[in-house]
Motif scaffolding. Structure first.
Motif, PDB file in Angstrom:
ATOM      1  N   PRO A   1       0.818  -1.214   0.000  1.00 28.22           N
ATOM      2  CA  PRO A   1       0.000   0.000   0.000  1.00 28.22           C
ATOM      3  C   PRO A   1       0.856   1.270   0.000  1.00 28.22           C
ATOM      4  N   ALA A   2       0.498   2.179  -0.875  1.00 26.99           N
ATOM      5  CA  ALA A   2       1.254   3.421  -1.002  1.00 26.99           C
ATOM      6  C   ALA A   2       0.301   4.548  -1.360  1.00 26.99           C
ATOM      7  N   ALA A   3       0.664   5.747  -0.952  1.00 21.82           N
ATOM      8  CA  ALA A   3      -0.131   6.908  -1.336  1.00 21.82           C
ATOM      9  C   ALA A   3       0.014   7.118  -2.836  1.00 21.82           C
ATOM     10  N   PRO A   4      -1.079   7.220  -3.574  1.00 23.43           N
ATOM     11  CA  PRO A   4      -0.955   7.372  -5.024  1.00 23.43           C
ATOM     12  C   PRO A   4      -0.490   8.769  -5.404  1.00 23.43           C
ATOM     13  N   THR A   5       0.306   8.804  -6.476  1.00 24.99           N
ATOM     14  CA  THR A   5       0.776  10.083  -6.993  1.00 24.99           C
ATOM     15  C   THR A   5      -0.405  10.920  -7.480  1.00 24.99           C
ATOM     16  N   GLN A   6      -1.374  10.250  -8.070  1.00 23.37           N
ATOM     17  CA  GLN A   6      -2.596  10.924  -8.506  1.00 23.37           C
ATOM     18  C   GLN A   6      -3.781  10.055  -8.160  1.00 23.37           C
ATOM     19  N   THR A   7      -4.870  10.688  -7.770  1.00 25.66           N
ATOM     20  CA  THR A   7      -6.078   9.949  -7.434  1.00 25.66           C
ATOM     21  C   THR A   7      -7.066  10.047  -8.586  1.00 25.66           C
TER      22      THR A   7
ATOM     23  N   LEU B   1      -9.497   8.622 -11.829  1.00 27.21           N
ATOM     24  CA  LEU B   1      -9.688   7.679 -12.922  1.00 27.21           C
ATOM     25  C   LEU B   1      -8.387   7.269 -13.603  1.00 27.21           C
ATOM     26  N   SER B   2      -7.352   8.047 -13.441  1.00 25.66           N
ATOM     27  CA  SER B   2      -6.114   7.826 -14.164  1.00 25.66           C
ATOM     28  C   SER B   2      -4.988   7.553 -13.179  1.00 25.66           C
ATOM     29  N   SER B   3      -4.177   6.540 -13.445  1.00 25.79           N
ATOM     30  CA  SER B   3      -3.099   6.179 -12.514  1.00 25.79           C
ATOM     31  C   SER B   3      -1.803   5.880 -13.232  1.00 25.79           C
ATOM     32  N   THR B   4      -0.721   6.072 -12.503  1.00 25.27           N
ATOM     33  CA  THR B   4       0.566   5.514 -12.902  1.00 25.27           C
ATOM     34  C   THR B   4       0.952   4.509 -11.826  1.00 25.27           C
ATOM     35  N   ILE B   5       1.850   3.601 -12.164  1.00 24.86           N
ATOM     36  CA  ILE B   5       2.218   2.562 -11.210  1.00 24.86           C
ATOM     37  C   ILE B   5       3.233   3.115 -10.217  1.00 24.86           C
TER      38      ILE B   5
ATOM     39  N   VAL C   1     -13.466   1.094   0.721  1.00 27.83           N
ATOM     40  CA  VAL C   1     -12.578   0.468  -0.258  1.00 27.83           C
ATOM     41  C   VAL C   1     -13.342   0.148  -1.535  1.00 27.83           C
ATOM     42  N   TRP C   2     -12.626   0.197  -2.637  1.00 31.82           N
ATOM     43  CA  TRP C   2     -13.192  -0.206  -3.922  1.00 31.82           C
ATOM     44  C   TRP C   2     -12.053  -0.677  -4.817  1.00 31.82           C
ATOM     45  N   VAL C   3     -12.399  -1.400  -5.858  1.00 35.26           N
ATOM     46  CA  VAL C   3     -11.394  -1.908  -6.781  1.00 35.26           C
ATOM     47  C   VAL C   3     -11.696  -1.371  -8.181  1.00 35.26           C
ATOM     48  N   SER C   4     -10.651  -0.975  -8.880  1.00 32.61           N
ATOM     49  CA  SER C   4     -10.833  -0.519 -10.259  1.00 32.61           C
ATOM     50  C   SER C   4      -9.895  -1.273 -11.180  1.00 32.61           C
ATOM     51  N   ALA C   5     -10.311  -1.382 -12.421  1.00 30.21           N
ATOM     52  CA  ALA C   5      -9.484  -2.004 -13.452  1.00 30.21           C
ATOM     53  C   ALA C   5      -9.189  -0.926 -14.488  1.00 30.21           C
ATOM     54  N   LYS C   6      -7.911  -0.674 -14.708  1.00 26.58           N
ATOM     55  CA  LYS C   6      -7.506   0.438 -15.557  1.00 26.58           C
ATOM     56  C   LYS C   6      -6.679  -0.090 -16.721  1.00 26.58           C
ATOM     57  N   ARG C   7      -6.902   0.488 -17.890  1.00 24.04           N
ATOM     58  CA  ARG C   7      -6.216   0.023 -19.088  1.00 24.04           C
ATOM     59  C   ARG C   7      -5.113   0.991 -19.485  1.00 24.04           C
ATOM     60  N   LYS C   8      -3.992   0.427 -19.879  1.00 24.72           N
ATOM     61  CA  LYS C   8      -2.851   1.239 -20.299  1.00 24.72           C
ATOM     62  C   LYS C   8      -3.203   2.008 -21.569  1.00 24.72           C
ATOM     63  N   GLN C   9      -2.854   3.282 -21.552  1.00 26.95           N
ATOM     64  CA  GLN C   9      -3.175   4.131 -22.705  1.00 26.95           C
ATOM     65  C   GLN C   9      -2.074   4.088 -23.765  1.00 26.95           C
TER      66      GLN C   9
ATOM     67  N   GLY D   1       3.804   4.195 -17.935  1.00 28.25           N
ATOM     68  CA  GLY D   1       2.535   4.370 -18.623  1.00 28.25           C
ATOM     69  C   GLY D   1       1.435   4.879 -17.725  1.00 28.25           C
ATOM     70  N   THR D   2       0.386   5.330 -18.374  1.00 33.61           N
ATOM     71  CA  THR D   2      -0.795   5.825 -17.683  1.00 33.61           C
ATOM     72  C   THR D   2      -1.935   4.829 -17.892  1.00 33.61           C
ATOM     73  N   TYR D   3      -2.662   4.558 -16.832  1.00 35.96           N
ATOM     74  CA  TYR D   3      -3.741   3.575 -16.868  1.00 35.96           C
ATOM     75  C   TYR D   3      -5.047   4.279 -16.517  1.00 35.96           C
ATOM     76  N   VAL D   4      -6.063   4.062 -17.357  1.00 38.64           N
ATOM     77  CA  VAL D   4      -7.335   4.769 -17.190  1.00 38.64           C
ATOM     78  C   VAL D   4      -8.452   3.774 -16.886  1.00 38.64           C
ATOM     79  N   GLN D   5      -9.305   4.163 -15.931  1.00 36.84           N
ATOM     80  CA  GLN D   5     -10.349   3.274 -15.430  1.00 36.84           C
ATOM     81  C   GLN D   5     -11.348   2.869 -16.498  1.00 36.84           C
ATOM     82  N   GLU D   6     -11.621   1.574 -16.566  1.00 37.88           N
ATOM     83  CA  GLU D   6     -12.695   1.060 -17.420  1.00 37.88           C
ATOM     84  C   GLU D   6     -13.770   0.375 -16.598  1.00 37.88           C
TER      85      GLU D   6
END
Lengths: 238, 242
Positions: free
Chosen positions: A111-117, A119-123, A230-238, B67-72
């Protein structure tokens, strides 16, 4: 026309526009994600075997029929699964646990504080990295980290249970005026199905202090203990 | 060249590298400030050869996590989007909306859907639709409040202390987590159709005439079956086989 037929027609008209694929939890979700590798089936969060641990489970790409379909299901390397933990009560994630596949292994960050909160994330590669080999239908691999976290990723039996077929008949109106079947007659659509599963167990000390329960004070609800949102999201690489 | 000679050659070459003792000190032990980020030596405050530290590029870790990952897709509580959003368009939008801030607009749709379910059964029972509406549920939530909670605060609550469960009828504990065995369907159906006692639309035959007084809507009649809830980590069974 017989009464039941009229009800079915009227019921169908009222519910027109409701997808036949509707099913509870998020199993067989909205059309844009249904059947894709970002499709979240279920999300569980509960106390682990260690009383001071919380287990997060995300299941994806369900349901899978046994055999070839299960054996061929794989986690998508372009899909980041992210467990979001709000420990301040504002429904913005304060911590994330990020999970992504590379080759034969699943990598976990946090667990880590995210750089950005949002819809969009980086690892968060500096947030603590762990890995576990992805399990198969026959071989189970787990890992334990120095800070007490445990990791698993692979196909498992689906633990969701529901009379999906009857639900569709009710929603489409064809079951009217009857409802669900009594126990014994009802059938569990998921009994023999599988699902890809990510299981991560975390010492609560790594999650911070839990805020007051969000439901206290709403309607007639009182006395609930402090709880993370808590919630879970699935994010796709752009 | 035969294979084993080639291997010996390779080993010899590799071994010779091990004996290269490069140092940034001269023979008198004085530090030579010549460390650079391309001298083939890990020196200065580099964390690996020619990378890391205060002056060089970060070291590559060997696996690309950029990379950047966007919620689906997104999920908090069970049974929310699918049951309440109604149309495909709404469901897609719900999955890509951020928890809380963007989701207030879904509340009216959720409330309409909640009433629509009741309308179907009003018709089935021969009652005017206006006379059969959602009834404040066992948690004391009226329709606007219930659908606001579902739409806008769609996160699962999990407590670090005490029993974690969506609802356990034997202990009365609720909304402290979600275990693999929790009957989230029956719980959700009861909150939708059960009214203030939780027994409205339970399909019981209270007047003893041999037929259910109402359709059974508060339970789907399905339990966990033979799933095993006693397993150690990862807590879930081996996949079903053919």
């Amino acid at each position: 026309m017989k009464k039941t037929k009229i009800y079915a027609v009227i019921g169908g008209m009222i519910l027109a526009g409701f997808s036949v694929f509707m099913i509870a939890a998020d199993h067989i979700d909205a059309p844009a994600v249904a059947g894709t590798t970002t499709d979240i089936a279920d999300f569980y969060a509960f106390e682990g075997d260690g009383a001071n641990n919380t287990v997060f489970i995300a299941t994806l790409q369900g349901p899978l029929t046994p055999g070839t379909v299960t054996d061929n299901a794989t986690f998508d390397e372009d899909v980041l699964v992210e467990f979001n933990i709000d420990n301040t009560g504002d429904f913005v994630e304060d911590l994330v646990i990020q999970v992504i596949r590379r080759g034969d292994s699943m990598y976990f960050f946090g667990p880590a504080a995210p750089t950005q909160t949002g819809l969009s994330s980086t690892i968060e590669t500096f947030g603590g990295q762990n890995e576990v080999r992805i399990s198969t239908s026959t071989d189970v691999f787990t890992e334990t980290s120095d800070n007490g976290m445990r990791f698993f990723a692979g196909p498992r039996r689906d633990y969701f249970y529901f009379d999906f077929n009857r639900f569709n008949e009710i929603v489409s109106g064809t079951a009217a005026p009857d409802g669900f079947f009594p126990a014994g007659t009802a059938e569990d659509f998921f009994e023999d199905l599988n699902v890809l599963s990510i299981v991560v167990e975390v010492p609560n000390a790594l999650l911070g202090t839990a805020p007051p329960h969000v439901a206290n004070g709403i309607g007639g609800v009182t006395g609930l203990p402090n709880a993370y949102n808590v919630w879970v999201s699935a994010k796709r690489k752009q | 060249m035969k294979t084993y000679k080639f291997r010996i050659l390779i080993l010899a070459v590799c071994a010779s590298f091990l004996f290269v003792q490069c140092s940034n000190e001269d023979e008198n032990g004085n530090v030579i400030n010549q460390e650079t980020c391309d001298d083939g030596i890990q020196n200065g405050d580099e964390t690996d050869v020619d990378c890391g530290g205060s002056t060089c590029e970060p070291c590559a870790v060997g696996i690309d996590f950029s990379g950047t990952y966007v919620q689906e897709d997104v999920m908090g509580r069970p049974a929310v989007n699918t049951v309440f959003s109604g149309s495909d368009l709404v469901k897609n939008d719900f999955n890509t909306a951020f928890v809380v801030s963007d989701r207030a607009s879904f509340q009216p749709t959720f409330e309409t859907t909640l009433e629509a379910y009741h309308d179907v059964y009003a018709i089935a029972l021969g009652i005017p639709v206006d006379d059969l509406n959602y009834e404040t549920n066992i948690l004391g939530l009226d329709a606007p409040t219930f659908t606001t909670v579902l739409a806008q605060f769609d996160a699962l609550q999990v407590a670090p202390s005490g029993q974690t469960t969506y609802f356990d009828p034997t202990t009365g504990i609720a909304l402290t987590g979600r275990t693999l065995g929790d009957d989230v369907i029956d719980i959700s159906l009861t909150l939708m159709f059960g009214g203030t006692t939780g027994t409205r639309f339970d399909g019981a035959d209270n007047d003893g005439d041999g037929t259910p007084d109402t359709p059974q809507l508060t339970s789907d009649g399905v339990g966990p079956g033979d799933r095993d809830f006693s397993l150690p980590f990862p807590y879930m069974e081996t996949p079903n086989q053919e």
